[in-house]
Motif scaffolding. Structure first.
Motif, PDB file in Angstrom:
ATOM      1  N   ARG A  97       0.832  -1.207   0.000  1.00  0.00           N
ATOM      2  CA  ARG A  97       0.000   0.000   0.000  1.00  0.00           C
ATOM      3  C   ARG A  97       0.867   1.257   0.000  1.00  0.00           C
ATOM      4  O   ARG A  97       0.614   2.208  -0.737  1.00  0.00           O
TER       5      ARG A  97
ATOM      6  N   SER B  65       0.336  -5.504  -6.959  1.00  0.00           N
ATOM      7  CA  SER B  65      -0.595  -5.699  -8.080  1.00  0.00           C
ATOM      8  C   SER B  65      -2.050  -5.565  -7.662  1.00  0.00           C
ATOM      9  O   SER B  65      -2.917  -5.334  -8.497  1.00  0.00           O
ATOM     10  N   ALA B  66      -2.318  -5.707  -6.373  1.00  0.00           N
ATOM     11  CA  ALA B  66      -3.704  -5.543  -5.929  1.00  0.00           C
ATOM     12  C   ALA B  66      -4.140  -4.089  -5.991  1.00  0.00           C
ATOM     13  O   ALA B  66      -5.330  -3.795  -6.025  1.00  0.00           O
ATOM     14  N   TYR B  67      -3.172  -3.158  -5.978  1.00  0.00           N
ATOM     15  CA  TYR B  67      -3.525  -1.745  -5.825  1.00  0.00           C
ATOM     16  C   TYR B  67      -3.137  -0.870  -7.018  1.00  0.00           C
ATOM     17  O   TYR B  67      -3.548   0.261  -7.105  1.00  0.00           O
ATOM     18  N   THR B  68      -2.253  -1.369  -7.905  1.00  0.00           N
ATOM     19  CA  THR B  68      -1.770  -0.510  -8.982  1.00  0.00           C
ATOM     20  C   THR B  68      -1.374  -1.340 -10.190  1.00  0.00           C
ATOM     21  O   THR B  68      -1.043  -2.516 -10.065  1.00  0.00           O
ATOM     22  N   LYS B  69      -1.418  -0.704 -11.364  1.00  0.00           N
ATOM     23  CA  LYS B  69      -1.025  -1.394 -12.597  1.00  0.00           C
ATOM     24  C   LYS B  69       0.480  -1.420 -12.778  1.00  0.00           C
ATOM     25  O   LYS B  69       1.005  -2.184 -13.580  1.00  0.00           O
TER      26      LYS B  69
END
Lengths: 447, 447
Positions: free
Chosen positions: A98, A321-325
């Motif tokens: 995060r 990868s859960a939060y951004t490309k």
């Protein structure tokens, strides 16, 4: 008030208290860990213990999702707010992801960070399972790419820490999941079943060949080839032998990529001067967590294999990868300090006896000379010698009993006769040996 | 996955992240605090962050009871257990009292312990209010009795910490609540209203005389005597003047007892060699918390009174009275590290700039010479000089830009010509100044 029920005063299962002796031992562990993290430039990052549930569950790791503690105010005031949106972290990996997702623009990559702090998992309580525990992690994170030399640095740091801790010989076992996957495919394992096959192999040491072979077969491998694989993977070879073997093993493209990384890690370790007996390639190491994509590490105390891995980690291709490309490959290690400490103490590898961090108890037999005693204590402390001074007005033998009970190595003693003679006595409390010191050169002579 | 809502990635209000620069500054604070706690023999006691709600609310401190966070599993598995019985601690005092109540038999008294760790309070979020914060405490606890010299030791430790932190001149303000209560009674305050009267006086500095006078009158004092009291209490006097004055003030029995304690504290500080300009008696200090029964302390940075007290504490007659009939008098201090750090940085007293704990970035301009660079890094670390090595294959100017961005004081540089000449370059990154070092004596010449 004083009839408070005793059973409510005990520690809650899974949430142990460390008394002074254990906390001092833990502090000794942490000081060494912290020192090696810092020496290599890993900056502390202090993420909160409290995160949003959505952030914690974004990756949806089945088992862990059921172990997350949410918060609620016990006795909310009227109109109180948003506590349904709070939960306790279960590792340092998610908060770090995060942080990187939100701060990437101002960070300089590769980003090296350390995290030492409590994490929480609502596991069913059983012996040795903590629901609150201290975890010490480091990671190096790249933007787009990250050299396998960072993986080697992780191994070098583990080696540095356990060499200094001096718990006897140890081995960091290194593998690469791309290599392992290629070997599994080579033996007829399918890509679909790969996560289960890896997880089964990861349990080889604990569960034994028979059980793991059954699991491999259950996930589609032929019995004979499953057995062949399990005979082959854990065989003892030097790192060099393993590399030579793998080069001739006809690995597929992904496997060859993994072999290239593994080779670079081993060459890096050589260049870093890590003693070769401190690491090995162990093809049977998989690490259960599905997010590892390349290197994986475990660390064994050679004389205490029953302790399990004392420091583990690995490489992940896309940590946020859960939060951004954006692509942030990373490699990290984690030391489960609470669990490790408990095992080290239980196995007699670490002592947890002295109930005080101090070297000396300054006894105060002659109340009239309090100013002198206080001055002795001050001199010792100024010279970096931790000492406690007995400030209660109690007979001298009570003071010595206190020193024994707490496990001070030394007592400083001055009775009337010693003041008359201008000396102080340093007593070694285990041997009983005594030594006369000059008050004017106390700290110097103590050393 | 990558369209994770941005607003959910921000820190939750009251639960801040410390980035590397702030975390490094915090670590600097903690290292000094920890050192002084240990030097005086305070043993760490690591109580869990999670306690039973009944334990936390046993003392029933009104305001805090509404701020306690309970835990619950977010997604409990079937048959899962007792999480309704879990809550987060709001201070170190309650867990310590529980520890003493349960372990008294095996403890040696006086029991000195330290506690450095997170605590949680579900306050309404507002600027500068943390709901999770780091608190560093010590206490000395007696069984039946505890000499006021322990109170003096607390002041001496605060003085030692802030002298070493070197944030400029500071003053520990000392008072005794028995003395203050006697003065209040002397001016017509009633025993019934004492808690409210003390709380009002405690707000004197923040709220001003007018408001506090109104509060005193509202709690039964005559206006004229209330004003007289408020003129008199905060007057500047030396510790000696205060003692002389109080001796002739005609204090009642309880007040005289308090004066005896206060005198012993001041005499203790003299004997401990604490510089007299580092402490004072301030009769207007009350500390809001009702459990203090004797000495109370606050600490002010003389040039930054707006920061409020940076270290506070006091004496309590019965610290575990909620859990046991035995008498355990104690004295303690607490440093609100999170709050203090934020204020120090905001006021420019502490810097939080360097994003790395390392002194040096070892740059790696010539990939062929990686082994040498790695060796430089190893040598520096072995000599206790923290350094980061740049492991990615990137142009040299990118590496220097990285060093600038992270705030390394120095870069170690070796280009082809330097290898040919058998030297390395140490560049001071703020001044640009360069120095030639011999690779064979790197660490020595660096120092």
């Amino acid at each position: 008030m004083s009839d408070f029920p005793k059973r409510l005063l005990e520690d809650v299962s899974g949430f142990p208290t460390l008394g002074p002796a254990e906390a001092i031992a833990e502090e000794r562990l942490l000081a060494v860990i912290r020192k090696h993290f810092e020496a290599a430039g890993y900056a502390p990052l202090e993420t909160p213990l409290v995160e949003r549930p959505e952030v914690l569950t974004a990756k949806n790791e089945g088992e862990i999702a059921s172990q997350i503690y949410g918060l609620r105010l016990l006795n909310p005031e009227e109109g109180a707010s948003d506590e349904k949106d709070l939960a306790l972290r279960f590792d340092h990996t998610v908060p770090r992801a995060r942080y990187i997702a939100t701060h990437a623009r101002k960070l300089a990559f590769p980003f090296r960070r350390s995290a030492i702090g409590k994490v929480f998992r609502g596991e069913r309580a059983k012996e040795g399972r903590y629901r609150e525990f201290l975890q010490a992690d480091i990671d190096a994170v790249g933007h787009g790419a990250l050299s396998p030399l960072h993986d080697a640095e992780m191994v070098a740091i583990i080696a540095g820490i356990f060499a200094e801790l001096d718990f006897g010989p140890f081995t960091v076992r290194i593998n690469n999941r791309k290599v392992l996957a290629a070997l599994i495919r080579h033996m007829g394992g399918t890509e679909d079943a790969m996560p289960e096959l890896m997880r089964a192999i990861d349990r080889l040491e604990k569960a034994g060949k028979e059980k793991v072979a059954l699991a491999l077969v259950a996930h589609g491998m032929q019995q004979e080839r499953a057995r062949e694989l399990l005979d082959f993977l854990p065989a003892k070879r030097s790192a060099e032998e393993s590399l030579t073997f793998l080069e001739s093993a006809g690995l597929d493209a992904e496997g060859s990529e993994g072999l290239g990384e593994l080779t670079e890690v081993i060459r890096g370790l050589e260049a870093m001067g890590v003693p070769p007996e401190r690491y090995t390639i162990d093809l049977s190491i998989a690490r259960g967590l599905s997010y590892y994509t390349g290197s994986v590490f475990e660390t064994q105390l050679d004389e205490h294999p029953d302790l399990g891995s004392v420091a583990s980690g690995g490489r992940y291709a896309h940590l946020a990868s859960a939060y951004t490309k954006e692509s942030y490959p990373g490699v990290g290690i984690s030391i489960g300090v609470s669990r490790l400490l408990a095992r080290l103490i239980k196995a007699g590898i670490m002592e947890a006896k002295a109930e005080t961090p101090a070297q000396v108890l300054v006894t105060t037999a002659e109340r009239d000379h309090l100013a002198e005693y206080l001055n002795y204590a001050k001199e010792l402390r100024t010279a970096g010698i931790a000492c406690e001074i007995y400030l209660e007005e109690k007979p001298f033998d009570k003071q010595l009993a206190f020193a024994d009970k707490k496990g001070f190595p030394f007592a400083l003693i001055a009775m009337k006769e010693h003041f008359d003679r201008g000396i102080v006595i340093l007593r070694n409390l285990s041997s009983g040996e005594q030594q006369e010191l000059s008050p004017a050169a106390l700290a110097k002579e103590f050393k």
